[in-house]
Motif scaffolding. Structure first.
Motif, short mmCIF file in Angstrom:
data_model
loop_
_atom_site.label_atom_id
_atom_site.label_comp_id
_atom_site.label_asym_id
_atom_site.label_seq_id
_atom_site.Cartn_x
_atom_site.Cartn_y
_atom_site.Cartn_z
N UNK A 26 35.90 29.82 41.88
CA UNK A 26 35.52 30.24 40.53
C UNK A 26 34.03 30.52 40.38
N UNK A 27 33.18 29.93 41.23
CA UNK A 27 31.73 30.07 41.06
C UNK A 27 31.24 31.50 40.99
N UNK A 28 31.57 32.35 41.97
CA UNK A 28 31.05 33.72 41.97
C UNK A 28 31.61 34.60 40.86
N UNK A 60 33.71 34.76 32.69
CA UNK A 60 34.40 34.52 33.95
C UNK A 60 35.32 35.69 34.25
N UNK A 61 35.14 36.31 35.40
CA UNK A 61 35.89 37.51 35.78
C UNK A 61 37.13 37.08 36.56
N UNK A 62 38.25 36.95 35.87
CA UNK A 62 39.48 36.49 36.52
C UNK A 62 40.08 37.55 37.43
N UNK A 82 33.99 33.37 27.70
CA UNK A 82 34.77 34.59 27.69
C UNK A 82 35.43 34.78 29.06
N UNK A 83 36.51 35.53 29.10
CA UNK A 83 37.11 35.90 30.38
C UNK A 83 37.31 37.40 30.42
N UNK A 84 37.26 37.93 31.63
CA UNK A 84 37.65 39.32 31.89
C UNK A 84 38.96 39.25 32.65
N UNK A 113 41.34 29.30 32.39
CA UNK A 113 41.17 29.36 33.83
C UNK A 113 42.26 28.54 34.52
N UNK A 114 42.55 27.35 34.01
CA UNK A 114 43.60 26.53 34.60
C UNK A 114 44.96 27.23 34.49
N UNK A 115 45.23 27.84 33.36
CA UNK A 115 46.50 28.56 33.21
C UNK A 115 46.59 29.71 34.19
N UNK A 116 45.48 30.39 34.41
CA UNK A 116 45.45 31.47 35.39
C UNK A 116 45.76 30.93 36.79
N UNK A 117 45.11 29.83 37.16
CA UNK A 117 45.33 29.25 38.49
C UNK A 117 46.79 28.86 38.68
N UNK A 118 47.36 28.22 37.67
CA UNK A 118 48.77 27.82 37.77
C UNK A 118 49.67 29.04 37.90
#
Length: 408
Positions: free
Chosen positions: A267-269, A25-27, A378-380, A58-63
């Protein structure tokens, strides 16, 4: 058009390829998408739909970037709190909330409870604490929905929301209770890529609000369902046209909070599923590419019939087998284990990338069916690739949570 893979994936391909199937997932790109969304619709309160992808990083990023959370179960509500969302930035929907769910949400002081029936609405109103900031909102089901997408959520008979005629009748007979209702919620459909259809949703909810409320309500939630292109030929949603139109509407100057709950659109793309080709096989005019990740990690395409853009990453310089109109399958011994069709050319050991796979992946899929390992995740972030979830194997699942000690 789907995005190219971020550079961090290209440089980390050896690590990723050693532990497929793998979701990345590319944050960094997610941050870009949120910025574009907020630029086009600056008057809207954005709530991230946790159901789309509840991975904790991902949730922490959104918050951290200031969006709210839309939850559909008490488990999602507790997870959102754990991830750092403030209660006043959480809204709670779902068609089967128990009384204890409603009690917990109100006691936490979340932003809004979207009530799906008259009984739930009455109960929530009766339980709201005098000092609570929680808004009690009726989810409404109009007589006519969009009927243009795979997943229509309103119009005609529906288990979602309160039929508008029922809500009007209840209001007429319960004026004192109605005066305590803070607003309305409407969710029409998913994967809507034409801005004119989203305009219809806005107009529908605004019209119902004007019928039901003498003054502007405190809160109007237009749902979400903003669509993303999956195949190369599909158009992007025209956010700019939607924003220009919406800004010109009379209701845009009201004091009501105008909320949107968006999951896949955000988040999809940003997500890519990497699977390793085990082998290819021809059978009576059909070509099958068998990989190590199918519907056990990404069942969504099979459920909806949507076709995602597919790419091949070479793992060796050998010339690939010439294939066309191939069926990409997973490792399961069931005929429904197909996740895409394409004209890709592959060798064994190559990596197949399913793009736009950031939403409705592992948590929607039967990960332990037939005992294959779960995907790594994984996240970027800030241009760097890092693993955030390891794979789990069948023996862990079989032992976790058992009441009896089966080893004895």
């Amino acid at each position: 058009m789907p995005r190219r893979l971020p550079q961090a994936i290209a440089t980390g391909i050896e690590r990723l390829g050693a532990e497929t199937p793998a979701f990345v997932y590319d944050l960094d790109y997610c941050h870009e998408r949120l910025a574009r969304l907020q630029t086009a619709l600056p008057f809207a309160s954005i709530y991230y739909a946790v159901k789309a992808n509840p991975l904790l990083p991902i949730l922490r990023f959104m918050a951290s970037v200031g969006v709210g959370a839309e939850v559909a179960s008490i488990g999602e509500l507790r997870t959102a709190i754990m991830a750092g969302f403030r209660p006043e930035r959480i809204v709670f929907g779902g068609p089967a909330k128990s009384p204890s769910d409603v009690d917990e949400a109100i006691s936490l002081g979340i932003r809004a409870v979207h009530c799906e029936s008259i009984l739930e609405l009455e109960y929530a109103l009766s339980r709201r604490m005098n000092l609570s900031s929680t808004l009690i909102v009726g989810r409404v089901n109009p007589e006519v929905g969009l009927r243009t997408t795979i997943e229509n959520m309103s119009g005609g008979p529906s288990r979602f929301g309160i039929d508008v005629e029922e809500l009007i009748s209840w209001k007429d007979n319960n004026r004192s209770l109605w005066s305590q209702v803070d607003g309305l919620h409407l969710y029409q459909a998913s994967q809507v890529r034409m801005w004119s259809q989203i305009r219809m949703t806005v107009e529908t909810l605004d019209d119902m609000a004007s019928q039901l409320f003498d003054e502007a309500p405190r809160y109007l939630n237009y749902g979400g369902g903003f669509g993303i292109p999956l195949a190369l030929e599909q158009p992007e949603l025209d956010l700019d046209s939607l924003g220009r139109w919406w800004w010109q509407q009379p209701a845009s100057s009201s004091s009501a909070e105008r909320a949107l709950e968006l999951g896949r659109y955000i988040i999809g793309p940003t997500g890519h599923l990497l699977t390793t080709v085990i082998r290819t096989k021809s059978s009576r005019g059909h070509v099958y590419i068998m990989t190590d990740g199918g519907i056990n990690v990404f069942i969504r395409p099979k459920l909806t019939g949507e076709q995602h853009h597919v790419e091949v990453l070479r793992t060796s310089p050998a010339e690939c087998e010439r294939r066309s109109d191939v069926i990409i399958t997973g490792p399961l011994c069931t005929p429904i284990d197909e996740i895409a069709t394409s004209d890709i050319h592959v060798n064994g050991g190559d990596l197949v990338v399913i793009h736009d796979a950031g939403a409705y992946g592992p948590t929607l899929s039967p990960q332990f069916f037939l005992g294959h390992p779960t995907p790594t995740e994984w996240v970027v972030e800030d241009g760097r690739l890092r693993q955030v979830r390891r794979r789990r194997i069948m023996t862990e699942y079989c032992k976790d949570g058992l009441v009896d000690d089966v080893d004895q």
